[in-house]
Design an enzyme around this catalytic site. Sequence first.
Site, PDB file in Angstrom:
ATOM      1  N   GLY A   1       0.826  -1.194   0.000  1.00  0.00           N
ATOM      2  CA  GLY A   1       0.000   0.000   0.000  1.00  0.00           C
ATOM      3  C   GLY A   1       0.867   1.253   0.000  1.00  0.00           C
ATOM      4  O   GLY A   1       2.059   1.211   0.315  1.00  0.00           O
ATOM      5  N   CYS A   2       0.262   2.371  -0.348  1.00  0.00           N
ATOM      6  CA  CYS A   2       1.018   3.620  -0.466  1.00  0.00           C
ATOM      7  C   CYS A   2       1.481   4.141   0.894  1.00  0.00           C
ATOM      8  O   CYS A   2       2.666   4.432   1.083  1.00  0.00           O
ATOM      9  CB  CYS A   2       0.195   4.665  -1.213  1.00  0.00           C
ATOM     10  SG  CYS A   2      -1.506   4.842  -0.628  1.00  0.00           S
TER      11      CYS A   2
END
Length: 345
Positions: free
Chosen positions: A148-149
């Site tokens: 995920g970012c």
Amino acid sequence: MKIKVGVIGATGYAGVELIRILLSHPNAEIAAVSSVSFQDQQMNEVYPVFNGIFEKKLVDEDTAIEACDVLFACVPHGLSEVLAEKCSGKGKKLIDLGADFRLKSEEAYREWYGLSYKFPQLHEGAVYGLPELFRDQIAGCEIIANPGCYPTSIALGLYGAVKNELIDLSTLVIDSKSGTTGAGRSLTQTTHYPDCNESFAPYKTACHRHTPEIEQTLSILSGRDVKVTFVPHLLPINRGIISTMYARLTKDISLESIHAMYVNLYQDEQFVRVLKLGDTANLKNVRCSNFCDISLHLDSRTGRLIVVSAIDNMVKGAAGQAVQNMNILFGMPEETGLRLVPPSF
């Protein structure tokens, strides 16, 4: 011979960013793009930026899988497992930009995403694809869980402190801020222009779905169970993530020594830039690139280390990191197709 790649969920923001990067990749051919919402239309009809550049027709996922060596799945959670099962049966590689393979614990996945695993056996061979931390596990695997970012910016920022046992993880507070593309292409009230413009606020305070992923990575790096306070905020900008992390130091050490540890740790990493002391990581300097900029600061009054980490959420936080993983998977230099210089204005 070029690697034949396919993008499923090609009309979402991450899918479009993948296409933008892959079009300049010397060893990749975009053999197929797929979209449920826009099937049978051409990419340039959905995004006119591709007029005269990339006008491939959007097909169904089965057609895309047949045409490709490796698939990028840019779909909501709960959908990638089925794609992985189809790819596994045909000897295809899958790089999942969604959440289905990020968490090792099915119980955690059920708690945070409300779903159970459809194909538990596939998770046993899936690898968490954060190259700077788990590079050796990526080559040769069939399923890569693209991180995920938020977790990417946080793990890269804290790696040096955790590896060198510099901080008390029980005191860790993570304050992150993201541009609106992180919420995806579908409109919500929160990202509706009149609501997000000239506005700034936290959201999903202490209950964001990236929390267990952050804790999982920090637990692996530290060798013990880690719980964090994580508060994300929505910035009224298109792209970028900046994470500011605070924790109490466990030893009497100078900022200069901490900085030297970080520089040594990342000296061979092409996409992590440890800034010189006195500088502060800034979203502007990583925009549209695969870089992660890290700056280090010390609050001598409270004995707290402050780490600031900046990435482009659509590149190092999504599509760029996915291409970096593909490069490792197929034995290419990691920087292939990713020499993206941030615009200066």
